[in-house]
Design an enzyme around this catalytic site. Structure first.
Site, PDB file in Angstrom:
ATOM      1  N   ASN A 149      44.286  18.818  26.672  1.00 47.75           N
ATOM      2  CA  ASN A 149      44.118  17.360  26.750  1.00 47.75           C
ATOM      3  C   ASN A 149      43.779  16.874  28.155  1.00 47.75           C
ATOM      4  O   ASN A 149      43.134  15.830  28.306  1.00 47.75           O
ATOM      5  CB  ASN A 149      45.317  16.613  26.141  1.00 47.75           C
ATOM      6  CG  ASN A 149      46.617  16.942  26.823  1.00 47.75           C
ATOM      7  OD1 ASN A 149      46.717  17.917  27.561  1.00 47.75           O
ATOM      8  ND2 ASN A 149      47.635  16.144  26.569  1.00 47.75           N
ATOM      9  N   ALA A 174      43.494  26.434  28.144  1.00 43.78           N
ATOM     10  CA  ALA A 174      43.444  26.327  26.683  1.00 43.78           C
ATOM     11  C   ALA A 174      42.104  26.845  26.181  1.00 43.78           C
ATOM     12  O   ALA A 174      41.067  26.649  26.832  1.00 43.78           O
ATOM     13  CB  ALA A 174      43.624  24.873  26.268  1.00 43.78           C
ATOM     14  N   LEU A 248      56.758  19.867  27.826  1.00 37.53           N
ATOM     15  CA  LEU A 248      56.505  19.982  26.391  1.00 37.53           C
ATOM     16  C   LEU A 248      56.185  18.621  25.776  1.00 37.53           C
ATOM     17  O   LEU A 248      55.830  17.688  26.471  1.00 37.53           O
ATOM     18  CB  LEU A 248      57.718  20.645  25.724  1.00 37.53           C
ATOM     19  CG  LEU A 248      58.149  21.966  26.386  1.00 37.53           C
ATOM     20  CD1 LEU A 248      59.388  22.534  25.719  1.00 37.53           C
ATOM     21  CD2 LEU A 248      57.018  22.982  26.356  1.00 37.53           C
ATOM     22  N   CYS A 281      50.747  13.542  26.290  1.00 35.48           N
ATOM     23  CA  CYS A 281      52.158  13.744  25.939  1.00 35.48           C
ATOM     24  C   CYS A 281      53.009  12.557  26.374  1.00 35.48           C
ATOM     25  O   CYS A 281      54.170  12.470  25.998  1.00 35.48           O
ATOM     26  CB  CYS A 281      52.671  15.053  26.517  1.00 35.48           C
ATOM     27  SG  CYS A 281      52.177  15.272  28.208  1.00 35.48           S
TER      28      CYS A 281
HETATM   29  P1  ADP Z   1      48.591  22.050  21.943  1.00 35.69           P
HETATM   30  O1  ADP Z   1      49.399  21.676  20.745  1.00 35.69           O
HETATM   31  O2  ADP Z   1      48.466  21.003  22.988  1.00 35.69           O
HETATM   32  O3  ADP Z   1      47.301  22.761  21.626  1.00 35.69           O
HETATM   33  P2  ADP Z   1      49.850  24.539  22.503  1.00 35.69           P
HETATM   34  O4  ADP Z   1      51.278  24.605  22.864  1.00 35.69           O
HETATM   35  O5  ADP Z   1      49.427  25.115  21.209  1.00 35.69           O
HETATM   36  O6  ADP Z   1      49.508  23.026  22.688  1.00 35.69           O
HETATM   37  O7  ADP Z   1      48.949  25.199  23.620  1.00 35.69           O
HETATM   38  C1  ADP Z   1      49.106  24.966  24.994  1.00 35.69           C
HETATM   39  C2  ADP Z   1      48.691  26.210  25.752  1.00 35.69           C
HETATM   40  O8  ADP Z   1      49.534  27.281  25.355  1.00 35.69           O
HETATM   41  C3  ADP Z   1      47.266  26.668  25.463  1.00 35.69           C
HETATM   42  O9  ADP Z   1      46.726  27.238  26.644  1.00 35.69           O
HETATM   43  C4  ADP Z   1      47.468  27.744  24.412  1.00 35.69           C
HETATM   44  O10 ADP Z   1      46.426  28.683  24.380  1.00 35.69           O
HETATM   45  C5  ADP Z   1      48.749  28.376  24.913  1.00 35.69           C
HETATM   46  N1  ADP Z   1      49.507  29.129  23.911  1.00 35.69           N
HETATM   47  C6  ADP Z   1      49.656  28.852  22.601  1.00 35.69           C
HETATM   48  N2  ADP Z   1      50.413  29.790  21.997  1.00 35.69           N
HETATM   49  C7  ADP Z   1      50.756  30.695  22.944  1.00 35.69           C
HETATM   50  C8  ADP Z   1      51.532  31.908  22.969  1.00 35.69           C
HETATM   51  N3  ADP Z   1      52.121  32.378  21.892  1.00 35.69           N
HETATM   52  N4  ADP Z   1      51.649  32.542  24.153  1.00 35.69           N
HETATM   53  C9  ADP Z   1      51.077  32.070  25.272  1.00 35.69           C
HETATM   54  N5  ADP Z   1      50.343  30.948  25.318  1.00 35.69           N
HETATM   55  C10 ADP Z   1      50.181  30.254  24.176  1.00 35.69           C
END
Ligand code: ADP
Length: 479
Positions: A149, A174, A248, A281
């Site tokens: 975001n 991301a 978070l 967020c």
């Molecule tokens: P959003 O809901 O904002 O997409 P996420 O928490 O899914 O947020 O993702 C935020 C970041 O965490 C991104 O860079 C994503 O690739 C990474 N991410 C998601 N799952 C994992 C994981 N299991 N381990 C490490 N990084 C992760």
């Protein structure tokens, strides 16, 4: 456009040429491919960062500050190009993307300055024959895992204090928005960071995340993203006791008291709610208005919302761009339908649409829902879309109970002109960031972060260096 990964100041491809597609959310068309890296590339990046650490930490502060200062200047020079790239892969309106580049750069500027002030202490000892010195030392290699975001600012907010403190970094952006990260990597090279100080690896999150936490040389991970993934990372951090900083999800309440400047409150609400199409967020997620001013606020809000143009981010005058992907659209539709089923009245918007041929069905009309109740999804979960649910309240205590009645604790907002109430309510809100008569509280100087399920750790301000340093005390015997 840079599409390769940065390790040890070299641009590398992924394993066996595997790639991840990057998509323009406004049109759903592919714009680029980036490497899909895995554990082997993470190991190379950590090798590079670990190799660079001793010399980087040993640099006099002024010399760590230099490349940060140059990076800030380069970001400002390249503002327009970086903003256009961000709008292309993330969708936000160009004016907001420019704002994010300046905001992201402000952390780098601030880091360049704070690098010179990583002070320790001396503490009076309890014996005449002793002296106590407190050293504040960099942790070592740290990793930054960032969301889509804010494709630029979420990275600079982490790497600027880390680099200022003397750490070296591995960034995993991301998967939706790697291009802004790689463009920043190009500027890091130009700014003169030595090989290995800044590394950027793109790919599947689980593979990269797993490799980062499995490597004991990675001393801290700073993460911004969902609470759900935050929990996964806490488990991954256990074996190596990896230090964590977790920013978070939020579920921000926005309270308007009857003594507020209502025009300012509505302007603050629009700024907080509709920025980035509601995908931040700290977006206001539930609005509580004192009953005596409810109709007035609703009227002003409807007027303000009617003026917001929805469309692709690169189009003149657009205030609300597309949502990031179809899952995001489905979630917003679910929240609107659920509110409607539970008795909410949709007084503006409510539709998901395609503004014209060639664009994806990712655009949500700014939506106002009157009659918010605590059981609605939009009162309990982050909506991440341009939806404002409103409830009326009678007393200050009731508003506080509603506001605090959430497991999340990132940002909260309230508007009042009563000085005592301002202090009272600010103190009582169980959140890490409070906007008191302020709809846009983020800044490079202030310690941003949450409590409860919104995580821990602070970004911005002098406290941000605490995430990347460890205190060591030296108790000296003096003859
Ligand atoms: P959003 O809901 O904002 O997409 P996420 O928490 O899914 O947020 O993702 C935020 C970041 O965490 C991104 O860079 C994503 O690739 C990474 N991410 C998601 N799952 C994992 C994981 N299991 N381990 C490490 N990084 C992760």
């Amino acid at each position: 456009m840079q599409t390769r990964n940065l390790i040890n100041n070299e641009w590398i491809d992924g394993p066996r040429g595997e790639r991840l597609a990057v998509v323009d959310p406004a049109t759903d068309s592919a714009i680029a491919e980036v490497p899909s890296c895995g554990p082997a590339e993470v190991a190379r990046a950590v090798d590079a960062a670990a190799g660079a650490f001793p010399a980087w930490r040993a640099r006099p502060a002024q010399e760590r500050s230099g490349p940060l200062r140059r990076l800030f200047e380069l970001m400002m020079r390249e503002e327009d190009r970086l903003a256009r790239l961000m709008t292309l892969e993330q969708g936000k309106p160009l004016a907001e993307a420019r704002g994010e580049i300046r905001y992201g750069a402000s952390f780098v500027e601030w880091g360049a300055e704070e690098a010179k002030r990583v002070y320790g202490e001396t503490i009076p000892a309890s014996a005449a024959s002793k002296r106590i010195l407190v050293l504040r030392q960099p942790l070592g290699v740290v990793a930054a895992i960032t969301p889509w975001n804010f494709p630029c600012a979420m990275i600079t907010r982490k790497i600027a204090p880390a680099l200022a403190a003397g750490c070296t970094v591995v960034v995993k952006p991301a998967e939706q928005t790697p291009l802004s990260a790689l463009a920043l990597g190009e500027l890091c090279l130009e700014a003169g960071f030595p090989p290995g100080v800044v590394n950027i690896v793109t790919g599947e999150p689980e593979a990269i995340g797993g490799a980062i936490f499995a490597d004991a040389r990675v001393r801290a991970v700073s993460f911004t993203g969902s609470t759900e993934v935050g929990r996964i990372l806490m488990r991954l951090a256990a074996p190596n006791i990896t230090r964590l900083s977790l920013e978070l999800g939020g579920q921000a309440p926005f309270i308007v008291f009857e003594d507020a400047d209502l025009d300012a409150a509505v302007a603050g609400l629009v700024a907080s709610k509709f920025r980035n199409a509601g995908q931040t967020c700290i977006c206001a997620n539930r609005v509580y208005v004192q009953r005596s001013v409810r109709d007035a606020v609703l009227g002003k809000l409807r007027e303000a919302v009617a003026a917001l143009k929805v469309g692709p981010g690169d189009e003149e005058g657009v205030a609300i761009g597309p949502l990031i992907d179809d899952d995001a659209v489905a979630k917003v539709e679910r929240h609107i339908a659920d509110a409607h089923e539970r008795g909410g009245r949709i007084v503006a918007g409510g539709e998901v649409f395609r503004p014209r041929d060639g664009l994806a069905r990712r655009f949500v009309a700014p939506t106002i829902i009157d009659g918010l109740t605590p059981d609605m999804l939009c009162a309990r979960e982050e909506t991440f879309g341009p939806v404002v649910p409103i409830a009326a309240f009678d007393a200050e205590e009731e508003a506080l109970a509603l506001a605090n009645g959430s497991p999340f604790g990132l940002a909260a907002y309230f508007y009042t002109r009563d000085a005592s109430r301002l202090i009272r309510v600010a103190e009582a809100l169980e959140f890490g960031v409070v906007g008191a008569n302020d709809g846009a509280p983020s800044s490079a100087q202030a310690p941003f972060g949450g409590v409860k399920h919104s995580g821990f750790g602070r970004e911005g301000g002098r406290h941000s260096l605490d995430e990347y340093t460890a205190l060591k005390y030296v108790s000296c015997g003096v003859a």
